[in-house]
Design an enzyme around this catalytic site. Structure first.
Site, PDB file in Angstrom:
ATOM      1  N   SER A 135      -3.693  10.576  -1.032  1.00 55.08           N
ATOM      2  CA  SER A 135      -2.924   9.497  -0.397  1.00 55.08           C
ATOM      3  C   SER A 135      -3.615   8.936   0.839  1.00 55.08           C
ATOM      4  O   SER A 135      -3.461   7.761   1.152  1.00 55.08           O
ATOM      5  CB  SER A 135      -1.526   9.990  -0.032  1.00 55.08           C
ATOM      6  N   HIS A 188      -1.223  16.893   2.976  1.00 51.93           N
ATOM      7  CA  HIS A 188      -2.415  17.620   3.427  1.00 51.93           C
ATOM      8  C   HIS A 188      -2.060  19.072   3.764  1.00 51.93           C
ATOM      9  O   HIS A 188      -0.932  19.366   4.193  1.00 51.93           O
ATOM     10  CB  HIS A 188      -2.966  17.003   4.714  1.00 51.93           C
ATOM     11  N   GLN A 224      -7.309  17.945   2.019  1.00 53.10           N
ATOM     12  CA  GLN A 224      -6.642  16.646   2.144  1.00 53.10           C
ATOM     13  C   GLN A 224      -6.339  15.986   0.807  1.00 53.10           C
ATOM     14  O   GLN A 224      -7.154  16.002  -0.119  1.00 53.10           O
ATOM     15  CB  GLN A 224      -7.489  15.722   3.023  1.00 53.10           C
ATOM     16  N   ARG A 239      -3.619 -11.530  -3.152  1.00 53.81           N
ATOM     17  CA  ARG A 239      -3.392 -10.959  -4.493  1.00 53.81           C
ATOM     18  C   ARG A 239      -1.922 -10.635  -4.731  1.00 53.81           C
ATOM     19  O   ARG A 239      -1.433 -10.708  -5.842  1.00 53.81           O
ATOM     20  CB  ARG A 239      -4.193  -9.648  -4.643  1.00 53.81           C
ATOM     21  N   GLY A 293       0.813  -1.213   0.000  1.00 53.35           N
ATOM     22  CA  GLY A 293       0.000   0.000   0.000  1.00 53.35           C
ATOM     23  C   GLY A 293       0.846   1.261   0.000  1.00 53.35           C
ATOM     24  O   GLY A 293       2.086   1.216   0.051  1.00 53.35           O
ATOM     25  N   ARG A 326     -11.536  17.015   0.727  1.00 50.83           N
ATOM     26  CA  ARG A 326     -10.470  16.496  -0.152  1.00 50.83           C
ATOM     27  C   ARG A 326     -10.257  17.415  -1.345  1.00 50.83           C
ATOM     28  O   ARG A 326     -11.214  17.939  -1.919  1.00 50.83           O
ATOM     29  CB  ARG A 326     -10.826  15.105  -0.654  1.00 50.83           C
ATOM     30  N   CYS A 351      -4.108  11.212  10.288  1.00 45.30           N
ATOM     31  CA  CYS A 351      -3.127  12.100   9.640  1.00 45.30           C
ATOM     32  C   CYS A 351      -3.489  13.581   9.772  1.00 45.30           C
ATOM     33  O   CYS A 351      -2.599  14.427   9.938  1.00 45.30           O
ATOM     34  CB  CYS A 351      -2.962  11.718   8.178  1.00 45.30           C
ATOM     35  N   GLN A 405       1.232  13.526   4.220  1.00 43.59           N
ATOM     36  CA  GLN A 405       0.285  12.607   4.866  1.00 43.59           C
ATOM     37  C   GLN A 405       0.872  11.210   4.993  1.00 43.59           C
ATOM     38  O   GLN A 405       0.611  10.515   5.974  1.00 43.59           O
ATOM     39  CB  GLN A 405      -1.013  12.596   4.040  1.00 43.59           C
TER      40      GLN A 405
HETATM   41  P1  A2P Z   1      -2.871  -5.866  -1.557  1.00 42.96           P
HETATM   42  O1  A2P Z   1      -2.044  -4.931  -2.413  1.00 42.96           O
HETATM   43  O2  A2P Z   1      -2.388  -7.273  -1.637  1.00 42.96           O
HETATM   44  O3  A2P Z   1      -4.342  -5.701  -1.773  1.00 42.96           O
HETATM   45  P2  A2P Z   1      -3.667   1.228   0.576  1.00 42.96           P
HETATM   46  O4  A2P Z   1      -3.845   1.775   1.948  1.00 42.96           O
HETATM   47  O5  A2P Z   1      -2.670   1.947  -0.253  1.00 42.96           O
HETATM   48  O6  A2P Z   1      -4.998   1.065  -0.117  1.00 42.96           O
HETATM   49  O7  A2P Z   1      -3.083  -0.252   0.773  1.00 42.96           O
HETATM   50  C1  A2P Z   1      -3.799  -1.245   1.462  1.00 42.96           C
HETATM   51  C2  A2P Z   1      -2.868  -2.361   1.838  1.00 42.96           C
HETATM   52  O8  A2P Z   1      -3.621  -3.309   2.586  1.00 42.96           O
HETATM   53  C3  A2P Z   1      -2.270  -3.096   0.656  1.00 42.96           C
HETATM   54  O9  A2P Z   1      -0.958  -3.482   0.947  1.00 42.96           O
HETATM   55  C4  A2P Z   1      -3.182  -4.312   0.546  1.00 42.96           C
HETATM   56  O10 A2P Z   1      -2.578  -5.443  -0.032  1.00 42.96           O
HETATM   57  C5  A2P Z   1      -3.422  -4.593   2.012  1.00 42.96           C
HETATM   58  N1  A2P Z   1      -4.609  -5.445   2.161  1.00 42.96           N
HETATM   59  C6  A2P Z   1      -5.855  -5.221   1.734  1.00 42.96           C
HETATM   60  N2  A2P Z   1      -6.663  -6.264   2.032  1.00 42.96           N
HETATM   61  C7  A2P Z   1      -5.893  -7.170   2.684  1.00 42.96           C
HETATM   62  C8  A2P Z   1      -6.124  -8.462   3.244  1.00 42.96           C
HETATM   63  N3  A2P Z   1      -7.313  -9.032   3.206  1.00 42.96           N
HETATM   64  N4  A2P Z   1      -5.072  -9.093   3.828  1.00 42.96           N
HETATM   65  C9  A2P Z   1      -3.864  -8.524   3.871  1.00 42.96           C
HETATM   66  N5  A2P Z   1      -3.577  -7.308   3.357  1.00 42.96           N
HETATM   67  C10 A2P Z   1      -4.576  -6.634   2.761  1.00 42.96           C
END
Ligand code: A2P
Length: 341
Positions: free
Chosen positions: A160, A244, A157, A41, A14, A237, A130, A319
């Site tokens: 991000s 931010h 905001q 994924r 993320g 936003r 944040c 942020q």
């Molecule tokens: P993934 O990329 O495999 O979906 P952001 O805050 O930028 O949206 O990122 C969210 C983060 O949370 C990503 O790394 C995402 O991984 C992870 N994530 C979302 N759903 C799950 C889950 N069920 N188990 C583990 N990590 C998750």
């Protein structure tokens, strides 16, 4: 706790996850082993940490065996489910979600303000919202010298805060808009390019306040340990990628001048004054992006308060850094010392 802890990052793919890695590297945070965790994924992909390709694993209840510190930024529901499991496995969790922030057993920490609270943790330490961090880093040193009894905050905001997909949606919708193509948003159900909208968190129909605004109010009171502080806040936003801004007006118990505020903020940790009236140059997200400090400017008397108790100012902070990853890594840096103290 080991001097070279095993560190797990939950949500490593993320927007904040990437900054956890970059911040640990930049600050020479000692890491014995990195566990990169995300959803199924992403399992099998790799992330680069200090020149090594670390294979991303799927987050499961068994992910925390041998982990000393777990940095979470994968959303509130993942934190709620997995942070207690990580604690049971012996890890200390620094959680960037809102899941535990208002739990009385969980310290809510901005190291420049209340690092001492880290000592009270029972396994989980929460990283504040944040928008709260951005406002409170500069307000705290003022509050300490001349109690702030009331503040009004308006936020501007960045994308991000809604994650990597929202940042991509801002880029994509801007391109589509410029090229005259239709665009259907998937992350934020409002037109993002060339637009400004009320924060996308749920709004309470009874009060008219959205969740982001409620977080700023409640978290400020918890961090300042001041339940009486009066706070008005409007969260919005803007089509900015990652820093931010906030317009802040505050009223102190005793009269306060611009010069006093400047003198306090010039010595405040985590703050940089950017306040050039001659050049009309003040804090901007473009300057705050990639920076650790909260930029503060437009420091001026609030003309709506003729008693001289109130000051207005404009701030900007990254942020993803001080608003999220940097603050969490700063907390983690204090863990071994606290354990030995
Ligand atoms: P993934 O990329 O495999 O979906 P952001 O805050 O930028 O949206 O990122 C969210 C983060 O949370 C990503 O790394 C995402 O991984 C992870 N994530 C979302 N759903 C799950 C889950 N069920 N188990 C583990 N990590 C998750």
């Amino acid at each position: 706790m080991s001097n070279d802890p095993v560190v797990a990052i939950v949500g490593v793919t993320g927007a904040v996850g990437a900054e956890f890695i970059a911040t640990m590297d930049k600050r020479n945070f000692r890491v014995g082993k990195l566990k990169a965790l995300a959803s199924a994924r992403s399992a099998g992909q790799t992330v680069n940490f200090r020149g090594e390709q670390v294979v991303i694993e799927e987050l499961t209840p068994h992910s925390f065996h041998g982990v000393d510190i777990a940095l979470f930024s994968a959303g509130g529901s993942i934190s709620k489910k997995y942070a207690p499991i990580a604690v049971k496995s012996g890890a200390v969790v620094v959680d960037n979600s809102s899941a535990f922030r208002m739990d009385p057993d969980v310290p809510l920490v901005i190291p420049e303000i209340n690092a001492g609270r880290i000592r009270d943790h029972k396994g989980i330490i929460a990283n504040p919202n944040c928008s709260a961090i951005t406002a409170l880093v500069p307000l705290w040193p003022i509050h300490r010298q001349n109690r702030i009894k009331r503040m009004i905050i308006s936020t501007y905001q960045a994308a991000s805060g809604a994650g990597a997909a929202a940042m991509e949606e801002l880029r994509e919708s801007t391109r589509a808009n410029l090229e005259g193509r239709p665009f259907t948003p998937k992350v934020i159900p409002l037109p993002y390019a060339f637009n400004v909208f009320s924060h996308n968190t749920a709004i309470d129909p009874a009060t008219g306040y959205n969740d982001e605004e409620t977080k700023v109010i409640k978290e400020t009171r918890k961090i300042f340990e001041d339940e009486k502080i009066a706070i008005g806040v409007t969260c919005v936003r803007v089509p900015v990628l990652r820093a931010h801004c906030e317009a802040i007006t505050f009223e102190c118990e005793r009269p306060i001048s611009e010069d006093e505020v400047r003198a306090i903020l010039s010595k405040a940790p985590g703050v940089r004054i950017v306040d050039d009236r001659a050049k009309n140059y003040f804090p901007m997200p473009i300057d705050a992006s990639g920076q650790d400090d909260v930029l503060v400017g437009r420091i001026r008397k609030d003309l709506s308060d003729p008693t001289g108790h109130s000051i207005a100012m404009f701030v900007s902070a990254d942020q993803l850094l001080k608003g999220a990853a940097l603050n969490a890594v700063q907390i983690a840096e204090l863990l071994p010392q606290r354990a030995m103290a």
